[in-house]
Design an enzyme around this catalytic site. Structure first.
Site, PDB file in Angstrom:
ATOM      1  N   ARG A 103      10.003  14.200  21.422  1.00 33.10           N
ATOM      2  CA  ARG A 103      10.542  14.775  22.662  1.00 33.10           C
ATOM      3  C   ARG A 103      11.996  15.132  22.377  1.00 33.10           C
ATOM      4  O   ARG A 103      12.811  14.264  22.057  1.00 33.10           O
ATOM      5  CB  ARG A 103      10.447  13.768  23.810  1.00 33.10           C
ATOM      6  N   HIS A 130       5.594  21.760  27.449  1.00 36.16           N
ATOM      7  CA  HIS A 130       5.149  20.380  27.632  1.00 36.16           C
ATOM      8  C   HIS A 130       3.613  20.354  27.538  1.00 36.16           C
ATOM      9  O   HIS A 130       2.920  20.100  28.528  1.00 36.16           O
ATOM     10  CB  HIS A 130       5.638  19.868  28.998  1.00 36.16           C
ATOM     11  N   GLN A 133       1.404  17.269  28.811  1.00 34.41           N
ATOM     12  CA  GLN A 133       1.311  17.196  30.273  1.00 34.41           C
ATOM     13  C   GLN A 133       0.246  18.170  30.775  1.00 34.41           C
ATOM     14  O   GLN A 133      -0.565  17.825  31.637  1.00 34.41           O
ATOM     15  CB  GLN A 133       2.666  17.527  30.901  1.00 34.41           C
ATOM     16  N   ASP A 221       7.761  21.568  39.997  1.00 35.42           N
ATOM     17  CA  ASP A 221       8.503  20.675  39.104  1.00 35.42           C
ATOM     18  C   ASP A 221       9.958  20.650  39.594  1.00 35.42           C
ATOM     19  O   ASP A 221      10.357  21.484  40.415  1.00 35.42           O
ATOM     20  CB  ASP A 221       8.411  21.192  37.653  1.00 35.42           C
ATOM     21  N   CYS A 261       4.093  16.872  37.677  1.00 32.73           N
ATOM     22  CA  CYS A 261       4.134  16.123  36.411  1.00 32.73           C
ATOM     23  C   CYS A 261       4.902  14.818  36.536  1.00 32.73           C
ATOM     24  O   CYS A 261       4.694  13.900  35.752  1.00 32.73           O
ATOM     25  CB  CYS A 261       4.721  16.987  35.302  1.00 32.73           C
ATOM     26  N   ARG A 289      -2.595  11.473  31.437  1.00 29.42           N
ATOM     27  CA  ARG A 289      -1.759  11.595  30.234  1.00 29.42           C
ATOM     28  C   ARG A 289      -2.305  10.687  29.133  1.00 29.42           C
ATOM     29  O   ARG A 289      -2.383  11.069  27.963  1.00 29.42           O
ATOM     30  CB  ARG A 289      -0.305  11.195  30.535  1.00 29.42           C
TER      31      ARG A 289
HETATM   32  N1  NVA Z   1      10.900  19.972  33.609  1.00 31.10           N
HETATM   33  C1  NVA Z   1      11.054  18.541  33.522  1.00 31.10           C
HETATM   34  C2  NVA Z   1       9.751  17.890  33.170  1.00 31.10           C
HETATM   35  C3  NVA Z   1       9.810  16.389  33.069  1.00 31.10           C
HETATM   36  C4  NVA Z   1       8.518  15.788  32.664  1.00 31.10           C
HETATM   37  C5  NVA Z   1      12.125  18.224  32.494  1.00 31.10           C
HETATM   38  O1  NVA Z   1      12.113  18.858  31.421  1.00 31.10           O
HETATM   39  O2  NVA Z   1      12.967  17.368  32.743  1.00 31.10           O
HETATM   40  N1   CP Z   2       5.726  13.866  33.042  1.00 29.39           N
HETATM   41  C1   CP Z   2       6.426  13.300  32.042  1.00 29.39           C
HETATM   42  O1   CP Z   2       6.453  13.767  30.894  1.00 29.39           O
HETATM   43  O2   CP Z   2       7.044  12.130  32.382  1.00 29.39           O
HETATM   44  P1   CP Z   2       8.119  11.343  31.523  1.00 29.39           P
HETATM   45  O3   CP Z   2       9.358  12.180  31.461  1.00 29.39           O
HETATM   46  O4   CP Z   2       8.314  10.053  32.295  1.00 29.39           O
HETATM   47  O5   CP Z   2       7.566  11.085  30.143  1.00 29.39           O
END
Ligand code: NVA
Ligand code: CP
Length: 304
Positions: A103, A130, A133, A221, A261, A289
């Site tokens: 990540r 992502h 997800q 989101d 998500c 997930r």
């Molecule tokens: N768009 C959000 C998704 C988190 C799972 C982010 O990147 O923070």
């Molecule tokens: N939806 C998601 O990826 O959650 P986290 O940021 O908690 O991993």
């Protein structure tokens, strides 16, 4: 299926259905106490340059359930955080591990990791996409709706990593997809080019009611993603009105699902009322997930 999962466009419709079928089987087995140690003796490295609840815990628990182990590798503690090049990190870790979940911010970092590490690389979120997800999201839609044919998916809000992956994933499995995003926050050009190949099945608009009309599943989101905290105020102004609420749901299909998500910001992209009314779908999505990622790991890191 390719050797890595770097973005949704890496997957064909057949790949996605295969993953979802295995995920459903693993979910059924887990609920019925049937063990499936398909990755016994294997180790997954999990590199995190951003925070996580779901991704970290579901990968770690999933790996344990498959008989393997997962290593949490915070970039704060790795030499990568002190400037060791990703191509060196990749070539070292590939000699210890059987797969890496990462990540991070730049998609290029994930692509570089895959280029230099000859073990499977799984994208656990970048600024661009992502995919893990969205596999869980598609699994949840299939569970609640029985399939994808003839369904309309709608996304409301920032043209971010979630929007990018949902558009590609939804179109790939045969859904119609509409997205409502402010003009300065459109999805990535690569994604819009991909969607252009689907003709009338894709619609991008600034009008949330047009996007949500007759939709069978609605997504949203956060307005400010991880790394954009400094823009939060500016974004609160830009995204005002880009919200899933009861008025918007009144133009969607009667039995429309709502997905998020998580984490969610009640009162911004979704109202507390809609969130709670659809909590069973949203938390099933979060649970999936685990199952979807286990299927991805078995496909990429398993022996057969
Ligand atoms: N768009 C959000 C998704 C988190 C799972 C982010 O990147 O923070
Ligand atoms: N939806 C998601 O990826 O959650 P986290 O940021 O908690 O991993």
């Amino acid at each position: 299926m390719k050797n890595d999962l770097l973005k949704m466009a890496d997957l064909t419709k057949e790949d996605i259905i295969d993953i979802l079928n295995l995920a459903s089987q693993l979910k059924y087995e887990r609920k019925n106490g049937i063990e499936h140690k398909l990755l016994a003796g294997k180790t997954l490295g999990m590199i995190f340059q951003k925070a996580s609840t779901r991704t970290r815990v579901s990968f770690e628990a999933g790996m344990y359930q498959l008989g393997g182990q997962a290593l949490f590798l915070s970039s704060r503690d790795l030499q990568i955080g002190r400037g060791e090049p990703v191509e060196d990190t990749a070539r070292v870790l590939a000699r210890y591990l059987d797969g890496i979940m990462i990540r991070t911010f730049a998609q290029k970092e994930v692509e570089d990791l895959a280029k230099y590490a000859d073990i499977p690389i799984i994208n656990g979120l970048t600024d661009y996409c992502h995919p893990c997800q969205v596999l869980a999201d598609l699994m949840t839609i299939r569970e609640f709706k029985g399939g994808f044919d003839g369904l309309k998916m709608c996304y409301i809000g920032d043209g971010n990593n979630m929007a990018n992956s949902l558009i590609v994933g939804g179109l790939t499995v045969g859904m119609k997809v509409s997205a409502a995003c402010p003009v300065d926050y459109h999805p990535d050009k690569q994604v819009l080019d991909f969607a252009a190949g689907y003709g009338d099945s894709f619609k991008l608009t600034g009008d949330i009611f047009e996007a949500a009309k007759d939709a069978d599943v609605l997504f949203t989101d956060v307005w400010a993603s991880m790394g954009q905290e400094g823009e939060a105020e500016k974004r609160r102004i830009a995204f005002k009105g880009y919200q899933i609420n009861d008025e918007l749901l009144s133009v969607a299909a009667k039995d429309a699902m709502v997905q998020h998500c998580l984490p969610a910001h009640r009162g911004e992209e979704i109202t507390a009322e809609v969130f709670e009314a659809h909590a069973n779908e949203i938390f099933e999505e979060a649970e999936n997930r685990l199952h979807a990622q286990k299927a991805v790991m078995v496909k990429l890191m398993g022996n057969s």
